[in-house]
Design an enzyme around this catalytic site. Sequence first.
Site, PDB file in Angstrom:
ATOM      1  N   SER A  95       6.670  -1.399  -5.166  1.00  0.00           N
ATOM      2  CA  SER A  95       7.846  -1.784  -4.377  1.00  0.00           C
ATOM      3  C   SER A  95       8.521  -2.946  -5.086  1.00  0.00           C
ATOM      4  O   SER A  95       7.858  -3.737  -5.759  1.00  0.00           O
ATOM      5  CB  SER A  95       7.426  -2.238  -2.979  1.00  0.00           C
ATOM      6  N   TYR A 152       2.027  -7.227   2.182  1.00  0.00           N
ATOM      7  CA  TYR A 152       2.648  -6.073   1.506  1.00  0.00           C
ATOM      8  C   TYR A 152       3.035  -6.451   0.072  1.00  0.00           C
ATOM      9  O   TYR A 152       2.669  -5.759  -0.886  1.00  0.00           O
ATOM     10  CB  TYR A 152       3.888  -5.640   2.295  1.00  0.00           C
TER      11      TYR A 152
HETATM   12  P1  NDP Z   1       6.616   6.511   5.226  1.00  0.00           P
HETATM   13  O1  NDP Z   1       5.905   5.639   6.207  1.00  0.00           O
HETATM   14  O2  NDP Z   1       7.913   7.120   5.615  1.00  0.00           O
HETATM   15  O3  NDP Z   1       5.633   7.627   4.692  1.00  0.00           O
HETATM   16  C1  NDP Z   1       4.357   7.255   4.226  1.00  0.00           C
HETATM   17  C2  NDP Z   1       3.448   8.457   4.264  1.00  0.00           C
HETATM   18  O4  NDP Z   1       2.129   7.984   3.909  1.00  0.00           O
HETATM   19  C3  NDP Z   1       3.358   9.043   5.665  1.00  0.00           C
HETATM   20  O5  NDP Z   1       3.262  10.448   5.591  1.00  0.00           O
HETATM   21  C4  NDP Z   1       2.087   8.400   6.190  1.00  0.00           C
HETATM   22  O6  NDP Z   1       1.426   9.155   7.173  1.00  0.00           O
HETATM   23  C5  NDP Z   1       1.235   8.348   4.941  1.00  0.00           C
HETATM   24  N1  NDP Z   1       0.158   7.406   5.128  1.00  0.00           N
HETATM   25  C6  NDP Z   1       0.249   6.114   5.527  1.00  0.00           C
HETATM   26  N2  NDP Z   1      -0.979   5.605   5.667  1.00  0.00           N
HETATM   27  C7  NDP Z   1      -1.854   6.597   5.359  1.00  0.00           C
HETATM   28  C8  NDP Z   1      -3.259   6.695   5.339  1.00  0.00           C
HETATM   29  N3  NDP Z   1      -4.047   5.659   5.680  1.00  0.00           N
HETATM   30  N4  NDP Z   1      -3.835   7.850   4.962  1.00  0.00           N
HETATM   31  C9  NDP Z   1      -3.071   8.911   4.644  1.00  0.00           C
HETATM   32  N5  NDP Z   1      -1.728   8.896   4.645  1.00  0.00           N
HETATM   33  C10 NDP Z   1      -1.128   7.747   5.015  1.00  0.00           C
HETATM   34  O7  NDP Z   1       6.801   5.598   3.920  1.00  0.00           O
HETATM   35  P2  NDP Z   1       7.798   5.748   2.652  1.00  0.00           P
HETATM   36  O8  NDP Z   1       7.962   7.169   2.319  1.00  0.00           O
HETATM   37  O9  NDP Z   1       8.984   4.900   2.896  1.00  0.00           O
HETATM   38  O10 NDP Z   1       6.932   4.991   1.556  1.00  0.00           O
HETATM   39  C11 NDP Z   1       6.189   5.681   0.553  1.00  0.00           C
HETATM   40  C12 NDP Z   1       5.760   4.654  -0.487  1.00  0.00           C
HETATM   41  O11 NDP Z   1       6.920   4.017  -1.018  1.00  0.00           O
HETATM   42  C13 NDP Z   1       4.881   3.542   0.100  1.00  0.00           C
HETATM   43  O12 NDP Z   1       3.889   3.190  -0.825  1.00  0.00           O
HETATM   44  C14 NDP Z   1       5.848   2.399   0.281  1.00  0.00           C
HETATM   45  O13 NDP Z   1       5.211   1.139   0.236  1.00  0.00           O
HETATM   46  C15 NDP Z   1       6.773   2.614  -0.909  1.00  0.00           C
HETATM   47  N6  NDP Z   1       8.079   1.988  -0.761  1.00  0.00           N
HETATM   48  C16 NDP Z   1       9.011   2.444   0.153  1.00  0.00           C
HETATM   49  C17 NDP Z   1      10.246   1.827   0.255  1.00  0.00           C
HETATM   50  C18 NDP Z   1      11.298   2.281   1.216  1.00  0.00           C
HETATM   51  O14 NDP Z   1      12.358   1.651   1.276  1.00  0.00           O
HETATM   52  N7  NDP Z   1      11.092   3.346   1.977  1.00  0.00           N
HETATM   53  C19 NDP Z   1      10.598   0.679  -0.579  1.00  0.00           C
HETATM   54  C20 NDP Z   1       9.554   0.277  -1.488  1.00  0.00           C
HETATM   55  C21 NDP Z   1       8.359   0.924  -1.567  1.00  0.00           C
HETATM   56  P3  NDP Z   1       1.537   8.817   8.748  1.00  0.00           P
HETATM   57  O15 NDP Z   1       2.574   9.740   9.271  1.00  0.00           O
HETATM   58  O16 NDP Z   1       0.185   9.124   9.297  1.00  0.00           O
HETATM   59  O17 NDP Z   1       1.894   7.366   8.881  1.00  0.00           O
END
Ligand code: NDP
Length: 248
Positions: free
Chosen positions: A137, A149
């Site tokens: 990120s 984070y």
């Molecule tokens: P979302 O929360 O929209 O999606 C994350 C996904 O990961 C969900 O399907 C979630 O499942 C899953 N997940 C979370 N925790 C677990 C777990 N313990 N075990 C299995 N699956 C899990 O996040 P984003 O798509 O926005 O983010 C994806 C990545 O991008 C992350 O690493 C985030 O830090 C990074 N990021 C995102 C930014 C943004 O602006 N969106 C900016 C910078 C970085 P569940 O439905 O169960 O929660």
Amino acid sequence: MMSNQNNSITKEAVLVTGGSRGIGRAIVERLMADGMHVINFDRVPPLAVAADESYFQVDVSEEKGLRSALADTVAKFNITRLVNNAGIVRPANIDKTTTEDLHAVMSVNIAAAIICVQALLPTMRSAHFGRIVNIASRAALGKEERIVYATTKAGLLGLTRTLALELASDGITVNAIGPGPIATELFQSANPPGAPATQRILDSVPLGRIGQPEEVAHLVASLLDSRAGFTTGQVVYVCGGMTVGLSQ
Ligand code: NDP
């Protein structure tokens, strides 16, 4: 597990964590469109499991369950590519952050990534080929109200660079992507629409808009390509230009 077993036999396989929603879902869809079979580890299934997808219900923060799912998949698929995408935030400043927050966020954002790499290494090493992409990120550069984070995402960059050095002689590349604001549920829950702080973020994007998950997926696909073999240990920000220039 839910999957289409026929397609899984012949196609190249890639493991994506958190592939049911948001950026992870866009990555899964892009890699399937590029002809790969995708193994998706997520707590909840996607709206529909695709033909070229094997979905495993896994909470990647639970080490025992994660290791067991990895052992199953390594036995079934020839996985030489990995996208550590699952991530959680727990927004808080230094006064409010707890060590429980720290351990919870570390277990998903860092520990799960290390465990996945360890499990896939024997296959990658025997193929003398591997591609690993860690979704970090731009918060790794510092971001208020994101103590744990930002700490874990900065840690992911250190992990990326160290793995790149340790695995270079095995033909394995390791890179990180630092998304800026991307339109997903995670972004919207941490930055409520209409809040002044959210508007300040959007106003500070040089390209003048929020990014789309597919724009992150495009770079992931490129770094996973077999032709990307001379790029390793790098972090690329997909942030509409936010990481360029002086801070506002
Ligand atoms: P979302 O929360 O929209 O999606 C994350 C996904 O990961 C969900 O399907 C979630 O499942 C899953 N997940 C979370 N925790 C677990 C777990 N313990 N075990 C299995 N699956 C899990 O996040 P984003 O798509 O926005 O983010 C994806 C990545 O991008 C992350 O690493 C985030 O830090 C990074 N990021 C995102 C930014 C943004 O602006 N969106 C900016 C910078 C970085 P569940 O439905 O169960 O929660």
